[in-house]
Write a protein that holds these residues in place. Structure first.
Motif, PDB file in Angstrom:
ATOM      1  N   HIS A  18       0.834  -1.199   0.000  1.00 52.89           N
ATOM      2  CA  HIS A  18       0.000   0.000   0.000  1.00 52.89           C
ATOM      3  C   HIS A  18       0.869   1.250   0.000  1.00 52.89           C
ATOM      4  N   ARG A  19       1.876   1.219   0.838  1.00 50.01           N
ATOM      5  CA  ARG A  19       2.762   2.376   0.947  1.00 50.01           C
ATOM      6  C   ARG A  19       4.199   1.899   0.916  1.00 50.01           C
ATOM      7  N   GLY A  20       5.119   2.837   0.702  1.00 45.07           N
ATOM      8  CA  GLY A  20       6.516   2.446   0.661  1.00 45.07           C
ATOM      9  C   GLY A  20       7.438   3.526   1.214  1.00 45.07           C
ATOM     10  N   TYR A  21       8.625   3.085   1.604  1.00 48.51           N
ATOM     11  CA  TYR A  21       9.700   3.988   2.026  1.00 48.51           C
ATOM     12  C   TYR A  21      10.937   3.621   1.238  1.00 48.51           C
ATOM     13  N   VAL A  22      11.685   4.646   0.845  1.00 53.16           N
ATOM     14  CA  VAL A  22      12.935   4.405   0.137  1.00 53.16           C
ATOM     15  C   VAL A  22      14.086   4.776   1.065  1.00 53.16           C
ATOM     16  N   LEU A  23      14.921   3.795   1.334  1.00 53.94           N
ATOM     17  CA  LEU A  23      16.019   4.008   2.272  1.00 53.94           C
ATOM     18  C   LEU A  23      17.325   4.158   1.498  1.00 53.94           C
ATOM     19  N   GLU A  24      18.136   5.137   1.896  1.00 56.60           N
ATOM     20  CA  GLU A  24      19.435   5.329   1.263  1.00 56.60           C
ATOM     21  C   GLU A  24      20.452   5.576   2.359  1.00 56.60           C
ATOM     22  N   THR A  25      21.468   4.748   2.419  1.00 59.47           N
ATOM     23  CA  THR A  25      22.533   4.843   3.423  1.00 59.47           C
ATOM     24  C   THR A  25      22.021   5.310   4.796  1.00 59.47           C
ATOM     25  N   GLY A  26      21.050   4.597   5.299  1.00 59.54           N
ATOM     26  CA  GLY A  26      20.602   4.820   6.667  1.00 59.54           C
ATOM     27  C   GLY A  26      19.627   5.961   6.860  1.00 59.54           C
ATOM     28  N   VAL A  27      19.132   6.543   5.738  1.00 59.68           N
ATOM     29  CA  VAL A  27      18.205   7.665   5.845  1.00 59.68           C
ATOM     30  C   VAL A  27      17.016   7.398   4.926  1.00 59.68           C
ATOM     31  N   VAL A  28      15.810   7.767   5.370  1.00 58.85           N
ATOM     32  CA  VAL A  28      14.640   7.647   4.496  1.00 58.85           C
ATOM     33  C   VAL A  28      14.656   8.807   3.508  1.00 58.85           C
ATOM     34  N   ARG A  29      14.749   8.503   2.207  1.00 59.70           N
ATOM     35  CA  ARG A  29      14.813   9.542   1.183  1.00 59.70           C
ATOM     36  C   ARG A  29      13.428   9.967   0.738  1.00 59.70           C
ATOM     37  N   LEU A  30      12.554   8.988   0.586  1.00 64.39           N
ATOM     38  CA  LEU A  30      11.236   9.226   0.019  1.00 64.39           C
ATOM     39  C   LEU A  30      10.258   8.317   0.721  1.00 64.39           C
TER      40      LEU A  30
END
Ligand code: ADP
Ligand code: MG
Lengths: 237, 354
Positions: A205-217
């Protein structure tokens, strides 16, 4: 109030700062996916939620109660069940024993027996192999066993770490179908970590984009699928 | 195919030479001694019976090594001292009961044995749990050599604590009339105490095996032994299982301590050292980490050690072969490590993440 609420969590491996203030929420009945490149910190996020890693800062709440200081086994008892990357099948225990370990925290024999039947209905292959050692199963069967074992705990939230990893395309599809069905038919709340971002965004339903330990989007899965940055980084050809 | 280096070729040659020498001894020794007719059948049977009773003790102690190794991949070298502390603490109960005249009647002796065993088991279990808590748990994530060194330190600590508190001399265990004497099977006398030891050990080992294979707690133990993190993710209290494992090993060592004292009639602060090493050898023989392996390894070691001097060495013309029984035991350890490092029942398992 969200069922699972991770707020500004920092986690370390020695002096590697793997999570630098990760926040996310999962509502009851949702599938939420956490995507990102290899090494982004997806597994670390799940390991922090399930207590294998103690966060150095931030909070993890389940139904409003802070569980970040609990030991892993106590977190399972609260209803968070983590199916780890690589499946974690007990190779020398039989399929039956693996499943009964899944229900380790429960004592309602009748309920356990009923859930075992349900798992065997979802995964008939497991029933055929119930007396076999877990280590003798194929990769796909092991993944089914890992999910089935997780379900035996009757989780309030199921954390799945890369369930499609290392599986043939046809099995990947089967696994995602199962995930969707678990959610749609049984109302299981799922936090799904995947490198296969496209498939994950399809079921979530929903998503999170993780980049090097931080949520980007973050946002609804449909929006993320159309986001140019996501397309370029994770869905691109 | 890769060409082997000179070093490897040399090592292979050495292994073959050793194997040939061992096989030679195993054939020539028995051939000579059996031909000489020095020992009759009843002698051999007596050797085997003594070996089984001694081997029962090794097996009970070996289980402690193997259980802990199975869970923590660590050799608890202080386990011999857990055994000693059981025997020693049991001694105080035995001595007190004896002074009160409570061990004389048959009923009293049976009750007394139960009390002595309970006290010994309580003592050895407590020491095993304290060892885990104080000496090993803080080092759980340290390199493997560290807890090994700590274990040796703990072993010496326990020996010197017992010798400091209770003296360095031998203490005589009271004799229990009920256990004196022997049965006669045909022309072979069998000491009652040997029968007791063997029966008790087999009973305990069966119970342990069923516990590990059939119960929920046993299943949890096997899960923790395979993968601690995943076990924790299934809701298993891993620290709790580790404590249980030390308790089981400690309890079995406590019983072994009492049985040992009943056979030999004495306790002393350093009595755990050699049986500890022998039991460790037995655990390796059977395949360390493997529960039935420890049982078989113990019995096997006991019998080989008891038969070996007469059967293998005497025929070679070695003087005083019976003094070499310990040398036989440790040769066995070296041979197993060289030729079958996984032990008799051990399987070669890819090393899991430690
Ligand atoms: N056991 C570990 N020890 C040290 N560093 C680790 C460990 N596990 C992961 N890391 C590091 O933490 C970061 C995040 O890893 P991880 O959460 O496994 O990423 P992902 O699951 O997104 O691939 C990476 O830089 C990785 O190298
Ligand atoms: Mg990962």
């Amino acid at each position: 109030m969200a069922l699972l609420e991770v707020h500004d969590v920092h986690s370390h491996y020695g002096n590697i700062h793997a999570l630098k203030g990760v926040s996310l929420t999962v509502d009851e009945g949702e599938i939420v996916t956490l995507i990102g490149a290899n090494g982004a910190g997806k597994s670390t996020t799940l390991r922090t939620i399930s207590g294998l890693i103690r966060p150095s800062a931030g909070s993890v709440r389940l139904g409003g109660r802070d569980i970040a200081a609990l030991k892993p086994h106590a977190i399972v008892a609260e209803g968070v069940v983590h199916v780890p990357e690589g499946r974690g099948i007990f190779a020398r225990l039989t399929v039956d024993e693996n499943l009964s370990i899944g229900a380790f925290i429960r004592s309602d024999a009748a309920g356990i027996a009923a859930d075992l039947e349900r798992v065997f209905e979802s995964f008939p292959r497991l029933k055929e192999r119930r007396r076999q050692a877990g280590g003798t199963l194929s990769g796909g069967e092991q993944q089914m066993l890992a999910i089935g074992r997780g379900l035996m705990a009757r989780p309030r939230v199921l954390l799945l770490d890369e369930p499609s990893m290392g599986l043939a395309p046809i099995l990947v599809e089967e696994i995602f179908t199962i995930i969707r069905r678990l959610n749609a038919e049984e109302g299981t709340t799922i936090l799904l970590v995947e490198q296969n971002a496209l498939a994950a965004l399809d079921v979530a339903h929903r998503g999170y984009v993780l980049e090097t330990g931080v949520v980007r989007l973050s946002g609804p899965a449909g929006d993320l699928k159309r986001d140019p940055a996501v397309i370029e980084a994770y869905l691109g050809v | 195919m890769r060409r082997s280096t000179t070093g490897e070729q040399l090592a292979t040659a050495m292994r073959w030479l050793t194997a040939i020498a061992v096989v030679g001894v195993l054939i020539y020794g028995p051939f000579q001694i059996l031909r000489s007719g020095k020992y009759g059948p009843e002698n051999w049977i007596a050797f085997v019976i003594f070996g089984l009773s001694q081997g029962s003790l090794y097996a009970l102690i070996a289980l402690g090594y193997t259980l802990v190794y199975g869970i923590l991949r660590m050799i608890n070298f202080a386990h011999g001292e857990v055994f000693m502390s059981g025997a020693y603490i049991g001694f105080f109960a035995a001595d007190a009961l004896n002074r009160a005249g409570r061990l004389d009647s048959t009923g009293g002796a049976l009750l007394g044995l139960a009390v002595i065993t309970l006290v010994a088991v309580a003592g050895s279990t407590t020491i095993a749990v304290l060892l885990e808590r104080i000496a090993y748990r803080p080092l759980r994530r340290a390199p493997r050599l560290v807890p090994l060194i700590t274990a040796i330190g703990a072993s010496l600590f326990l020996q010197y604590t017992f010798s400091g508190l209770f003296g360095s001399g031998l203490r005589t265990y009271p004799t229990i009339d009920l256990l004196k004497g022997s049965f006669r099977v045909g022309s072979v006398p069998i000491l009652k105490v040997h029968v007791l030891v063997f029966v008790a050990a087999v009973g305990l080992m069966t119970a342990l095996y069923l516990f590990v294979q059939r119960t929920r707690a046993g299943r949890a133990m096997r899960a923790v032994s395979e993968d601690k993190d995943t076990a924790a993710l299934m809701g298993i209290n891993v620290d709790g299982v580790i404590v249980q494992t030390f308790m089981l090993g400690g309890a079995l060592a406590g019983v072994a301590g009492v049985l040992h004292a009943l056979i030999y009639g004495q306790v002393v602060f350093n009595m755990g050292f050699q049986p500890g090493l022998k039991a460790f050898t037995a655990a390796v023989l059977g395949g360390i980490g493997n529960v039935p392996g420890a049982m078989l390894g113990g019995l096997f070691l006991g019998v080989v050690e008891s038969l070996g001097p007469a059967l293998f060495l005497e025929g070679l013309g070695i003087p005083a072969p019976h003094q070499l029984k310990d040398a036989i035991a440790f040769s066995l350890l070296v041979l197993v490590l060289v030729f079958r490092p996984t032990g008799i029942l051990g399987e070669r398992v890819a090393e899991k993440r430690a």
